[in-house]
Design an enzyme around this catalytic site. Structure first.
Site, PDB file in Angstrom:
ATOM      1  N   VAL A  11     -19.998  11.689 -40.186  1.00 37.27           N
ATOM      2  CA  VAL A  11     -21.167  10.806 -40.129  1.00 37.27           C
ATOM      3  C   VAL A  11     -20.765   9.363 -40.440  1.00 37.27           C
ATOM      4  CG1 VAL A  11     -23.390  10.296 -41.231  1.00 37.27           C
ATOM      5  CG2 VAL A  11     -22.783  12.662 -40.672  1.00 37.27           C
ATOM      6  N   LYS A  35      -6.866   9.665 -45.658  1.00 33.82           N
ATOM      7  CA  LYS A  35      -7.761   9.176 -44.602  1.00 33.82           C
ATOM      8  C   LYS A  35      -7.560   7.679 -44.399  1.00 33.82           C
ATOM      9  CE  LYS A  35     -11.798  12.069 -44.614  1.00 33.82           C
ATOM     10  NZ  LYS A  35     -13.146  12.171 -45.122  1.00 33.82           N
ATOM     11  N   THR A 121     -27.027  14.672 -45.552  1.00 28.93           N
ATOM     12  CA  THR A 121     -28.114  15.664 -45.544  1.00 28.93           C
ATOM     13  C   THR A 121     -28.343  16.146 -46.964  1.00 28.93           C
ATOM     14  OG1 THR A 121     -27.528  16.317 -43.328  1.00 28.93           O
ATOM     15  CG2 THR A 121     -28.837  17.890 -44.588  1.00 28.93           C
ATOM     16  N   GLU A 154     -29.247  11.911 -40.368  1.00 30.07           N
ATOM     17  CA  GLU A 154     -28.340  11.796 -39.226  1.00 30.07           C
ATOM     18  C   GLU A 154     -28.411  13.097 -38.424  1.00 30.07           C
ATOM     19  OE1 GLU A 154     -26.179   9.328 -38.140  1.00 30.07           O
ATOM     20  OE2 GLU A 154     -26.058  10.834 -36.558  1.00 30.07           O
ATOM     21  N   ASN A 229     -32.723  21.224 -38.047  1.00 33.50           N
ATOM     22  CA  ASN A 229     -31.559  22.101 -37.941  1.00 33.50           C
ATOM     23  C   ASN A 229     -31.961  23.575 -38.010  1.00 33.50           C
ATOM     24  OD1 ASN A 229     -29.651  20.241 -37.477  1.00 33.50           O
ATOM     25  ND2 ASN A 229     -28.654  20.342 -39.457  1.00 33.50           N
ATOM     26  N   ALA A 273     -27.331  32.660 -25.346  1.00 26.08           N
ATOM     27  CA  ALA A 273     -27.007  33.800 -26.211  1.00 26.08           C
ATOM     28  C   ALA A 273     -25.488  33.893 -26.339  1.00 26.08           C
ATOM     29  CB  ALA A 273     -27.559  35.076 -25.602  1.00 26.08           C
ATOM     30  N   GLY A 274     -25.038  34.423 -27.437  1.00 29.40           N
ATOM     31  CA  GLY A 274     -23.590  34.559 -27.613  1.00 29.40           C
ATOM     32  C   GLY A 274     -23.244  34.928 -29.037  1.00 29.40           C
ATOM     33  N   CYS A 281     -23.110  22.538 -40.332  1.00 31.27           N
ATOM     34  CA  CYS A 281     -24.528  22.211 -40.568  1.00 31.27           C
ATOM     35  C   CYS A 281     -25.461  23.419 -40.652  1.00 31.27           C
ATOM     36  CB  CYS A 281     -25.019  21.251 -39.498  1.00 31.27           C
ATOM     37  SG  CYS A 281     -24.263  19.633 -39.670  1.00 31.27           S
ATOM     38  N   LYS A 341     -17.148  25.409 -31.999  1.00 35.03           N
ATOM     39  CA  LYS A 341     -17.707  25.123 -30.675  1.00 35.03           C
ATOM     40  C   LYS A 341     -16.709  24.235 -29.934  1.00 35.03           C
ATOM     41  CE  LYS A 341     -20.375  20.955 -31.550  1.00 35.03           C
ATOM     42  NZ  LYS A 341     -21.645  20.310 -31.396  1.00 35.03           N
TER      43      LYS A 341
END
Ligand code: UDX
Length: 458
Positions: A11, A35, A121, A154, A229, A273-274, A281, A341
């Protein structure tokens, strides 16, 4: 506008890069040395399509520093975008948010007005707590501070973070002060009015309409994030529940989703579907919402059921393997996809990890492939008990099927949509494809020589 952003995770970094691109004067703060080293070398610490190029484009105007004191005093607006990891009981831990607010308040100049915006969040009521933290620091310092606290949740989707930041559906602001609302309206003016020149990688979609900025009270803004969400999570769980029944009654869930999605009140999106949802999140936020409810003694059976159905999908895939192979002991299973994903290397709460753990527990040998998430998966899977020597990571997808008893498609990467199925099937001991994301049509897979099992279709 002079802006300080605390935290350079998904974010924080996306927001920093986008606001710089919109010609704001942005400084981002992070305590993580590794970082900062990457960022100072113009390298993005996160994998997100387009972020590396955009980071290089704005690099001469965007500053990165470990010091809150260096950038906050001169800022007009401070955004908090630090993590809120889950506690043991599922509730979100807001310690880092409160600590960031404390550090900000310690360096605010007396009498200067700041807008302090919580983007992380957070459980409902956090904004009020942050305002109290700030007040208590000011009273310890013996100064009169002037800080308006606002909530600006966000809705970033990994893999589509920049697209979503330039062309959001809406911007939600929760604030009790008009001054804070005005500052945020000025901050987002180029997006609200779409007056910026789109980056070449992110052209403005022709169908895109100007986004509304919705203003509300802070508690409602915080609730909007969790409710959004949770709603998306349960939409996916709903179609997965229907998918299970489709298998029992010989219906095809992809047809059912097409049919119900044509109803404008339902819509097509998030009806795939899956293997259900993973990531940073939905699992965390649904658990956190249940945590908020539990504190009030309120029951949320729909949210609980969405979680149950979601995690059952992972077990059902292993059951399907057992159903076709009998025992899994000694069987070689190829796993296609490790990230939760496509277009991300994020493996947090990824279905693949649970499936691999279960396969190993049942004595199988696992060969796993992913275009970019192997390093993260290796780390996550060896964290507790070291690396199991029956787990092998394979860099070349066409080497994965070698001698396998079955393939399980877990993440719907583009690459996996275009596989030469015949070539894969030929290398396998038994050509079984368990398609956990319904990427292939049963006909196509069968024509290539596979015994095909999808989700919600026979
Ligand atoms: C989500 C929200 O979309 C975003 O607004 C919020 O800020 C953070 O959480 P993200 O976790 O990045 O974003 O992923 P998202 O694209 O929403 O997908 C989540 C999961 O649902 C993925 O594992 C995906 O495979 C799965 N999914 C999505 C389905 O199983 N079926 C679908 O139809 C859609």
């Amino acid at each position: 506008m002079k802006i300080a952003i605390i935290g350079t995770g998904y974010v924080g970094l996306t927001t920093a890069v986008v606001l710089s691109y919109l010609h704001h004067d942005v400084a981002a703060v992070d305590k993580d040395e590794s970082k900062l080293t990457l960022l100072h070398a113009r390298k993005s610490p996160i994998h997100e399509p387009g972020i590396q190029n955009l980071l290089e484009e704005v690099w001469h105007t965007l500053r990165f520093t470990p010091s809150v004191a260096e950038v906050v005093p001169e800022a007009e607006l401070v955004l908090i975008a630090v993590g809120t990891p889950p506690k043991q009981n599922g509730e979100a831990d807001t310690r880092h948010v409160e600590q960031a607010a404390r550090e900000v308040a310690q360096v605010c100049l007396p009498n200067k007005h700041y807008t302090l915006v919580v983007k992380s969040t957070v459980p409902i009521g956090t904004n009020q707590r942050v305002a109290k933290v700030v007040e208590s620091v000011f009273s310890t310092r013996g100064i009169r501070g002037n800080v308006s606290v606002a909530s600006n949740p966000e809705f970033l989707q990994e893999g589509l973070a920049l697209q979503g930041a330039f062309y959001p559906d809406r911007i939600v602001v929760g604030a009790n002060s008009d001054e804070a609302v005005d500052t945020l309206r000025r901050l987002y003016k180029p997006i609200l009015e779409q007056t910026f020149d789109p980056p070449s990688e992110f052209p403005r979609p022709s169908s895109y309409h100007l986004p509304p900025m919705m203003t509300t009270d802070p508690n409602s803004a915080e609730m909007i994030k969790y409710a959004a969400n949770t709603f998306l999570a349960l939409k996916i769980s709903f179609i997965n529940e229907i998918a299970g029944l489709c298998e029992e009654v010989d219906a095809d869930v992809t047809e059912v989703a097409r049919g119900i999605g044509l109803d404008a009140r339902i819509g097509h999106r998030f009806l795939r579907a899956g293997l259900g949802w993973g990531g940073s999140c939905y699992p965390k936020d649904t658990a956190a919402l249940l945590g908020v409810a539990a504190q009030s003694g309120y029951k949320m059976p729909i949210t609980e059921a969405a979680r149950t159905v979601n995690f059952r999908q992972r077990e059902r895939i292993v059951e399907k393997l057992r159903g076709t192979l009998g025992t899994l002991k000694g069987k070689i299973i190829g796993v296609l996809g490790l990230a939760f994903k496509p277009n991300t290397d994020d493996v947090r709460e990824a279905p693949a990890l649970d499936i691999i753990r279960e396969l190993l527990a049942e004595g199988a040998i696992v060969r796993a492939h992913d275009p970019i998430a192997i390093a993260n998966a290796r780390r996550a899977l060896s964290e507790k008990h070291g690396m199991d020597n029956r787990l092998h990571f394979i860099e070349d997808v066409y080497e994965l099927p070698y001698d396998t008893d079955a393939l399980v498609l877990v993440t719907e990467w583009d690459l996996y949509h275009k596989l030469e199925l015949r070539r894969l099937a030929k290398q396998m001991k038994t050509p079984i494809l368990i398609d956990g994301r319904n990427v292939y049509s049963p006909e196509e897979a069968r024509a290539a020589g596979f015994h095909y099992i999808g989700v919600g279709r026979t």
